[in-house]
Scaffold this motif. Structure first.
Motif, PDB file in Angstrom:
ATOM      1  N   PRO A 124      41.944  26.412  14.069  1.00 34.56           N
ATOM      2  CA  PRO A 124      43.116  26.198  14.931  1.00 34.56           C
ATOM      3  C   PRO A 124      42.856  25.220  16.080  1.00 34.56           C
ATOM      4  O   PRO A 124      43.680  25.105  16.979  1.00 34.56           O
ATOM      5  N   MET A 125      41.707  24.541  16.065  1.00 36.59           N
ATOM      6  CA  MET A 125      41.305  23.797  17.253  1.00 36.59           C
ATOM      7  C   MET A 125      42.258  22.673  17.679  1.00 36.59           C
ATOM      8  O   MET A 125      42.471  22.505  18.868  1.00 36.59           O
ATOM      9  N   VAL A 133      45.476  22.501  17.657  1.00 39.59           N
ATOM     10  CA  VAL A 133      46.576  23.093  18.426  1.00 39.59           C
ATOM     11  C   VAL A 133      46.061  23.698  19.729  1.00 39.59           C
ATOM     12  O   VAL A 133      46.609  23.469  20.809  1.00 39.59           O
ATOM     13  N   VAL A 134      44.984  24.463  19.619  1.00 36.85           N
ATOM     14  CA  VAL A 134      44.455  25.163  20.791  1.00 36.85           C
ATOM     15  C   VAL A 134      44.007  24.156  21.861  1.00 36.85           C
ATOM     16  O   VAL A 134      44.316  24.313  23.045  1.00 36.85           O
ATOM     17  N   LYS A 135      43.314  23.103  21.440  1.00 35.88           N
ATOM     18  CA  LYS A 135      42.837  22.121  22.420  1.00 35.88           C
ATOM     19  C   LYS A 135      43.985  21.267  22.984  1.00 35.88           C
ATOM     20  O   LYS A 135      43.922  20.833  24.125  1.00 35.88           O
ATOM     21  N   LYS A 172      46.967  22.457  23.568  1.00 38.54           N
ATOM     22  CA  LYS A 172      47.560  23.331  24.593  1.00 38.54           C
ATOM     23  C   LYS A 172      46.736  23.268  25.878  1.00 38.54           C
ATOM     24  O   LYS A 172      47.275  23.142  26.985  1.00 38.54           O
ATOM     25  N   GLN A 173      45.417  23.347  25.737  1.00 32.29           N
ATOM     26  CA  GLN A 173      44.560  23.316  26.925  1.00 32.29           C
ATOM     27  C   GLN A 173      44.689  21.975  27.640  1.00 32.29           C
ATOM     28  O   GLN A 173      44.750  21.925  28.866  1.00 32.29           O
TER      29      GLN A 173
END
Lengths: 84, 189
Positions: free
Chosen positions: A19-20, A22-24, A26-27
């Motif tokens: 999921p990186m 998307v997750v990154k 967002k961050q």
């Protein structure tokens, strides 16, 4: 590709998988000011659908444009996301 | 109309104060509901093999990216995911997993699980898949509440300080049930 915006930052998640991206994203978008655009470079083909789904369901972000380009002989998926 | 008159007809109607109180209660409830527009997800993680450690962490970190409130309650073998040392040595079972890209019968031989684990770790590395540790760190950074079931921690003899910093300890089934009752999405993995 018609770009009517300038990316304030670029997030390079080439080589990373779900999921990186998307997750990154967002961050990284949370670190930007409202109105700023983030450019995301990914090699994960799933990032196209996933970033779209994420942007649809998440408050405070807008997906402006998605595209594909070749970099060093590899397909790179580009995404432009604005912090709203 | 005077509220002082105490005719039998007036008594049947709620007083202005009662109505005012009721309106205030309802307004408070509406305000609560409006505050509560972010989604909640509650996951119960019960498995401690390398392949089964991924789904709860991937869903939890992605849900956090959606801005959702997420709790993952780790119980039984799911505890190994949060156990700092054991999480780095999670294994895949080759037995009973016909999807493994090796003859299933090989899994039953000594070293079968080690071979399957080696294979999966190599694939994880080659494909740029995040490691379990990376997903735990990211989830915690993004505010996911990773919880250790106290009863199973005691059962397995794990000390609180053996888990990753930042996880929630000393919680039990009632905490998990409350989270599930509050959540829009509940998953048992």
């Amino acid at each position: 590709m018609t770009q009517e915006f300038t990316a304030a930052e670029t997030l390079d998640v080439r080589g990373e998988n779900c999921p990186m991206p998307v997750v990154k994203t967002k961050q990284a978008i949370d670190d930007l000011e409202s109105g700023d655009v983030l450019e995301v470079l990914a090699t994960d083909p799933g990032s196209e659908s996933d970033l779209g789904g994420w942007a649809d369901s998440t408050d405070g972000v807008a997906l402006l444009e998605q595209g594909q380009t070749e970099m060093d002989g590899v397909t790179v998926y580009t995404h432009y996301v604005r912090n709203e | 109309m005077s509220t002082d008159s105490q005719s039998s007809e007036d008594e049947a109607l709620p007083s202005r104060e009662t109505l005012q109180e009721r309106i205030e209660q309802l307004e408070a409830q509406v305000a609560d509901l409006e505050d509560d527009d972010s989604k909640k997800m509650s996951i119960i993680a019960t498995k401690g093999s390398l392949d089964m450690a991924y789904p709860p962490l991937i869903l939890a970190s992605t849900a956090a990216a959606f801005g959702w409130e997420v709790t993952v309650f780790h119980t039984f073998w799911g505890l190994d995911i949060l156990h700092e040392e054991r999480s780095r040595d999670l294994k895949v079972s080759a037995v009973g997993n016909p999807s493994m890209p090796m003859p299933n019968a090989l899994g039953a031989f000594p070293g079968g699980d080690r071979l399957a684990t080696w294979y999966m770790n190599r694939e994880i590395e080659d494909n740029g898949t995040a490691t379990i540790e990376e997903l735990i760190d990211t989830s915690l950074e993004m505010g996911v509440d990773l919880q250790v079931c106290q009863m199973t921690a005691d059962l397995f003899g794990y000390d609180t300080d053996e888990f990753y910093d930042g996880v929630t300890t000393d919680v039990g089934a009632a905490t998990a049930l409350r989270d599930m009752a509050d959540a829009d999405i509940q998953l048992l993995v």
